[in-house]
Design an enzyme around this catalytic site. Structure first.
Site, PDB file in Angstrom:
ATOM      1  N   LEU A 229     -66.215  87.686  32.511  1.00 59.43           N
ATOM      2  CA  LEU A 229     -66.313  87.323  33.932  1.00 59.43           C
ATOM      3  C   LEU A 229     -64.932  87.385  34.590  1.00 59.43           C
ATOM      4  CD1 LEU A 229     -68.816  84.333  33.605  1.00 59.43           C
ATOM      5  CD2 LEU A 229     -69.271  86.522  34.715  1.00 59.43           C
ATOM      6  N   CYS A 278     -61.382  76.656  33.507  1.00 63.15           N
ATOM      7  CA  CYS A 278     -61.780  77.343  32.273  1.00 63.15           C
ATOM      8  C   CYS A 278     -61.338  78.789  32.101  1.00 63.15           C
ATOM      9  CB  CYS A 278     -63.288  77.238  32.103  1.00 63.15           C
ATOM     10  SG  CYS A 278     -63.776  75.531  31.826  1.00 63.15           S
TER      11      CYS A 278
HETATM   12  P1  NAD Z   1     -63.549  66.953  32.352  1.00 56.06           P
HETATM   13  O1  NAD Z   1     -62.099  66.744  32.188  1.00 56.06           O
HETATM   14  O2  NAD Z   1     -64.158  66.935  33.720  1.00 56.06           O
HETATM   15  O3  NAD Z   1     -64.346  65.827  31.515  1.00 56.06           O
HETATM   16  C1  NAD Z   1     -64.029  65.492  30.201  1.00 56.06           C
HETATM   17  C2  NAD Z   1     -64.182  63.975  30.053  1.00 56.06           C
HETATM   18  O4  NAD Z   1     -64.084  63.639  28.680  1.00 56.06           O
HETATM   19  C3  NAD Z   1     -63.108  63.163  30.765  1.00 56.06           C
HETATM   20  O5  NAD Z   1     -63.719  62.294  31.710  1.00 56.06           O
HETATM   21  C4  NAD Z   1     -62.407  62.385  29.635  1.00 56.06           C
HETATM   22  O6  NAD Z   1     -62.009  61.084  30.019  1.00 56.06           O
HETATM   23  C5  NAD Z   1     -63.496  62.335  28.600  1.00 56.06           C
HETATM   24  N1  NAD Z   1     -63.047  62.084  27.225  1.00 56.06           N
HETATM   25  C6  NAD Z   1     -61.969  62.602  26.575  1.00 56.06           C
HETATM   26  N2  NAD Z   1     -61.923  62.164  25.315  1.00 56.06           N
HETATM   27  C7  NAD Z   1     -63.001  61.329  25.150  1.00 56.06           C
HETATM   28  C8  NAD Z   1     -63.510  60.570  24.054  1.00 56.06           C
HETATM   29  N3  NAD Z   1     -62.915  60.584  22.871  1.00 56.06           N
HETATM   30  N4  NAD Z   1     -64.623  59.831  24.257  1.00 56.06           N
HETATM   31  C9  NAD Z   1     -65.246  59.817  25.447  1.00 56.06           C
HETATM   32  N5  NAD Z   1     -64.811  60.525  26.521  1.00 56.06           N
HETATM   33  C10 NAD Z   1     -63.700  61.277  26.368  1.00 56.06           C
HETATM   34  O7  NAD Z   1     -63.900  68.310  31.610  1.00 56.06           O
HETATM   35  P2  NAD Z   1     -65.138  69.290  31.919  1.00 56.06           P
HETATM   36  O8  NAD Z   1     -64.811  70.178  33.063  1.00 56.06           O
HETATM   37  O9  NAD Z   1     -66.384  68.490  31.933  1.00 56.06           O
HETATM   38  O10 NAD Z   1     -65.095  70.221  30.625  1.00 56.06           O
HETATM   39  C11 NAD Z   1     -65.484  69.729  29.361  1.00 56.06           C
HETATM   40  C12 NAD Z   1     -65.642  70.899  28.411  1.00 56.06           C
HETATM   41  O11 NAD Z   1     -66.680  71.770  28.886  1.00 56.06           O
HETATM   42  C13 NAD Z   1     -64.394  71.786  28.281  1.00 56.06           C
HETATM   43  O12 NAD Z   1     -64.313  72.248  26.964  1.00 56.06           O
HETATM   44  C14 NAD Z   1     -64.695  72.955  29.203  1.00 56.06           C
HETATM   45  O13 NAD Z   1     -64.045  74.137  28.794  1.00 56.06           O
HETATM   46  C15 NAD Z   1     -66.189  73.104  29.040  1.00 56.06           C
HETATM   47  N6  NAD Z   1     -66.879  73.712  30.194  1.00 56.06           N
HETATM   48  C16 NAD Z   1     -66.559  73.330  31.461  1.00 56.06           C
HETATM   49  C17 NAD Z   1     -67.259  73.863  32.550  1.00 56.06           C
HETATM   50  C18 NAD Z   1     -66.942  73.474  33.962  1.00 56.06           C
HETATM   51  O14 NAD Z   1     -67.502  74.067  34.868  1.00 56.06           O
HETATM   52  N7  NAD Z   1     -66.083  72.499  34.210  1.00 56.06           N
HETATM   53  C19 NAD Z   1     -68.307  74.759  32.318  1.00 56.06           C
HETATM   54  C20 NAD Z   1     -68.612  75.113  31.007  1.00 56.06           C
HETATM   55  C21 NAD Z   1     -67.888  74.574  29.948  1.00 56.06           C
HETATM   56  C1  UGA Z   2     -67.028  79.790  35.195  1.00 51.47           C
HETATM   57  C2  UGA Z   2     -68.223  80.628  34.715  1.00 51.47           C
HETATM   58  O1  UGA Z   2     -68.790  81.304  35.833  1.00 51.47           O
HETATM   59  C3  UGA Z   2     -69.276  79.757  34.055  1.00 51.47           C
HETATM   60  O2  UGA Z   2     -70.329  80.559  33.523  1.00 51.47           O
HETATM   61  C4  UGA Z   2     -68.619  78.956  32.916  1.00 51.47           C
HETATM   62  O3  UGA Z   2     -69.554  78.083  32.322  1.00 51.47           O
HETATM   63  C5  UGA Z   2     -67.459  78.149  33.474  1.00 51.47           C
HETATM   64  O4  UGA Z   2     -66.499  79.052  34.103  1.00 51.47           O
HETATM   65  C6  UGA Z   2     -66.693  77.418  32.416  1.00 51.47           C
HETATM   66  O5  UGA Z   2     -66.733  77.764  31.268  1.00 51.47           O
HETATM   67  O6  UGA Z   2     -66.029  76.497  32.859  1.00 51.47           O
HETATM   68  P1  UGA Z   2     -66.536  78.229  37.292  1.00 51.47           P
HETATM   69  O7  UGA Z   2     -65.125  78.366  36.856  1.00 51.47           O
HETATM   70  O8  UGA Z   2     -67.080  76.868  37.537  1.00 51.47           O
HETATM   71  O9  UGA Z   2     -67.511  78.904  36.199  1.00 51.47           O
HETATM   72  O10 UGA Z   2     -66.792  79.061  38.621  1.00 51.47           O
HETATM   73  P2  UGA Z   2     -66.897  80.635  38.931  1.00 51.47           P
HETATM   74  O11 UGA Z   2     -67.968  80.837  39.908  1.00 51.47           O
HETATM   75  O12 UGA Z   2     -66.962  81.441  37.700  1.00 51.47           O
HETATM   76  O13 UGA Z   2     -65.517  80.922  39.666  1.00 51.47           O
HETATM   77  C7  UGA Z   2     -64.279  80.903  38.982  1.00 51.47           C
HETATM   78  C8  UGA Z   2     -63.170  81.395  39.903  1.00 51.47           C
HETATM   79  O14 UGA Z   2     -63.316  82.793  40.145  1.00 51.47           O
HETATM   80  C9  UGA Z   2     -63.188  80.732  41.285  1.00 51.47           C
HETATM   81  O15 UGA Z   2     -61.862  80.500  41.702  1.00 51.47           O
HETATM   82  C10 UGA Z   2     -63.838  81.777  42.163  1.00 51.47           C
HETATM   83  O16 UGA Z   2     -63.472  81.670  43.510  1.00 51.47           O
HETATM   84  C11 UGA Z   2     -63.307  83.060  41.541  1.00 51.47           C
HETATM   85  N1  UGA Z   2     -64.155  84.243  41.803  1.00 51.47           N
HETATM   86  C12 UGA Z   2     -65.433  84.275  41.332  1.00 51.47           C
HETATM   87  C13 UGA Z   2     -63.622  85.331  42.492  1.00 51.47           C
HETATM   88  O17 UGA Z   2     -62.458  85.308  42.908  1.00 51.47           O
HETATM   89  N2  UGA Z   2     -64.405  86.432  42.699  1.00 51.47           N
HETATM   90  C14 UGA Z   2     -65.698  86.504  42.249  1.00 51.47           C
HETATM   91  O18 UGA Z   2     -66.349  87.548  42.466  1.00 51.47           O
HETATM   92  C15 UGA Z   2     -66.207  85.405  41.542  1.00 51.47           C
END
Ligand code: NAD
Ligand code: UGA
Length: 470
Positions: A229, A278
């Site tokens: 992506l 991410c």
């Molecule tokens: P985040 O920072 O928003 O949330 C993580 C939470 O975990 C925090 O609130 C922290 O206080 C808590 N934490 C840490 N250690 C802990 C423990 N030992 N016990 C209980 N709580 C604890 O992070 P996020 O964005 O939710 O991402 C979490 C994971 O998911 C990452 O690995 C990320 O790569 C993955 N991920 C994120 C997204 C996204 O859109 N944000 C999408 C897909 C995957």
């Molecule tokens: C991305 C992936 O899309 C999810 O599938 C994945 O689960 C997630 O990362 C993760 O692992 O955290 P996210 O980062 O929440 O999701 O949002 P996106 O829509 O992917 O956008 C990421 C960045 O790319 C943003 O800054 C967005 O503005 C930018 N973007 C996206 C572009 O500049 N151009 C595009 O065409 C699409």
């Protein structure tokens, strides 16, 4: 197969909160408890006023309203939740390491390791442990080793179930997932654990939407999906610079190539650069893994995505300075947007942070409005960046005065020399641009880092518009 009645999720962040809310919504017979070490965050998840939820996601408040208190609970009592659950999701943060071995590249697994140790300490009954966080391939091995040191004769089955939701569309992504991916050991207990998790998702997804694989394919597929992506965005952004040099139009090019069904139209929107917690972290992690396995050509290939993204943010900021007659010193630049994309209050790695830093270094005054991001958050983002860069407190305090934050757009752009669009919030398109123009210094510049504004209309008003790739 084990029937799951109690789920615990460690981590109540952008993933843990929404994913568990949807599981609770769709599985009313299962008790779902989301725990976090951060008490403030849990208090916000429990707040009466649903506008106060710590994660802003369209539709999330409705889901929480239905499930919270019924079979969805938010708590800081980690031990109790672990003890009573048959299935435990680990959804804690896995940021890029900022110290020591692998600094700036590898994923920091200290929070994940702590979870495994907490589970091992507390568990007295068998548990299925689900990796929901994004992890380097073969992390399940590490978790299994720590868990097996528990000593209570407890059997732990580790599954990988990476999350693919995107912020801003998380609820829809969860309810109508393209697929969920579940990896597990290919022996009888592993397959049984996989089936338990498949059963949960089967409450609202069809069998075709649920893919099962071995553990390592699942772990690696998550990093790969994000790398693909991110690669599309860096590819289109690389071409945007060529468009600017040749009078081709990047939106037309994206449309023309996206109609080829093999390429497809999504993720071809040129921008100021991708942000979010991410893409950068996961691609860097992939690069680190490749170097670890002594695959330098593969590592260099993927690393280019990040170098291109850095270049795009840098050249956007530089373009503002050169267009404003080679300096922004003492000039007011109105920033529309700070979040890394629309419909989220998340600012992690947002391009806005880096563009602001660049302009502040040239002496600009940055005046920001974002519909969902607070003044405190914006200032913290910059302070954190400056700390990482090694600036001392005095310098940080001096620089922070160059940033002002407002709760309406009019103040942010009033009497400005230029406006920069950093986030593609829908409302920006329909502002009263005639009045905004009247109240700006002339020539009035707009730098549309998201290509969302009506170029022709703004040019007719009198603005000098600079878009990406046009
Ligand atoms: P985040 O920072 O928003 O949330 C993580 C939470 O975990 C925090 O609130 C922290 O206080 C808590 N934490 C840490 N250690 C802990 C423990 N030992 N016990 C209980 N709580 C604890 O992070 P996020 O964005 O939710 O991402 C979490 C994971 O998911 C990452 O690995 C990320 O790569 C993955 N991920 C994120 C997204 C996204 O859109 N944000 C999408 C897909 C995957
Ligand atoms: C991305 C992936 O899309 C999810 O599938 C994945 O689960 C997630 O990362 C993760 O692992 O955290 P996210 O980062 O929440 O999701 O949002 P996106 O829509 O992917 O956008 C990421 C960045 O790319 C943003 O800054 C967005 O503005 C930018 N973007 C996206 C572009 O500049 N151009 C595009 O065409 C699409």
């Amino acid at each position: 197969m084990k029937k799951i009645k109690n789920i615990c999720c460690l981590g109540a962040g952008y993933v843990g909160g929404p994913t568990m809310s949807v599981i609770a919504l769709k599985c009313p017979d299962i008790n779902v408890t989301v725990v976090d070490l951060n008490k403030d965050r849990i208090d916000l998840w429990n707040s009466e006023d649903l506008d106060q939820l710590p994660v802003y996601e369209p539709g999330l408040d409705e889901v929480v309203k239905i499930a919270r208190g019924r079979n969805l609970f938010f708590s800081t009592d980690v031990e109790k939740a672990i003890a009573s659950a048959e299935m435990i999701f680990i959804a804690v943060n896995t940021p890029t390491k900022t110290y020591g071995e692998g600094k700036g590249m590898a994923a920091d697994l200290k929070f994940v390791e702590l979870c495994a140790r907490q589970i091992a300490d507390v568990a007295i009954t068998d548990k299925i442990i689900v990796e929901k966080s994004t992890l380097p391939v073969r992390t399940a091995d590490i978790l299994q080793t720590i868990l097996d040191s528990n000593g209570n004769g407890v059997n732990f089955e580790v599954l990988s179930n990476p999350e693919f939701l995107a912020e801003g569309t998380a609820i829809n992504d969860l309810l109508n997932a393209d697929r969920v991916l579940i990896g597990g050991k290919q022996n009888s207990s592993g397959l049984e654990a996989i089936e338990s998790l498949v059963n949960i998702y089967s409450n609202w997804l069809s069998p075709e939407q649920i893919i099962t694989t071995n553990l390592w394919s699942s772990e690696l597929s998550k990093l790969t999906a994000n790398a693909f992506l991110a690669q599309r965005i860096s590819s289109i952004n690389a071409l945007s610079e060529l468009c600017e040099a040749t009078e081709a139009d990047i939106d037309e090019v994206a449309y023309a190539i996206g109609t080829d069904s093999r390429i497809g139209p999504k993720f071809l929107k040129a921008s100021v650069g991708f942000g979010g917690s991410c893409f950068q972290k996961d691609v860097l992690n992939l690069v680190y893994l490749c170097r670890h396995f002594n695959l330098p050509e593969v590592a260099n290939y993927w690393e280019q995505i990040i170098l291109m993204n850095d270049h795009q943010k840098h050249r956007f900021a530089k373009n503002i300075i050169t267009t404003l007659f080679n300096t922004v010193n003492g000039k007011k630049i109105g920033f529309l947007g700070w979040a890394f994309k629309k419909d989220t209050n998340d600012t992690r790695e947002s391009a806005a942070i880096y563009v602001a830093d660049h302009l502040i270094n040239d002496g600009a005054e940055i005046h920001v409005f974002d519909p969902k991001v607070s003044e405190n958050k914006i200032k913290e983002d910059l302070k954190q960046l400056w700390k990482l860069k090694g600036l001392d407190v005095e310098e940080i305090n001096r620089k922070i005065n160059q940033i002002k934050v407002y709760n309406n757009h009019k103040m942010a752009v009033h009497k400005s020399h230029a406006i920069a669009v950093l986030t593609e919030w829908d409302e920006f398109v329909n502002y009263d641009w005639d009045t905004i123009y009247k109240n700006m210094y002339k020539p009035a510049f707009i730098f549309d880092g998201r290509n969302i504004l009506n170029n022709e209309k703004l040019t007719n008003i009198g603005f000098k518009v600079r878009s990406i790739g046009k």
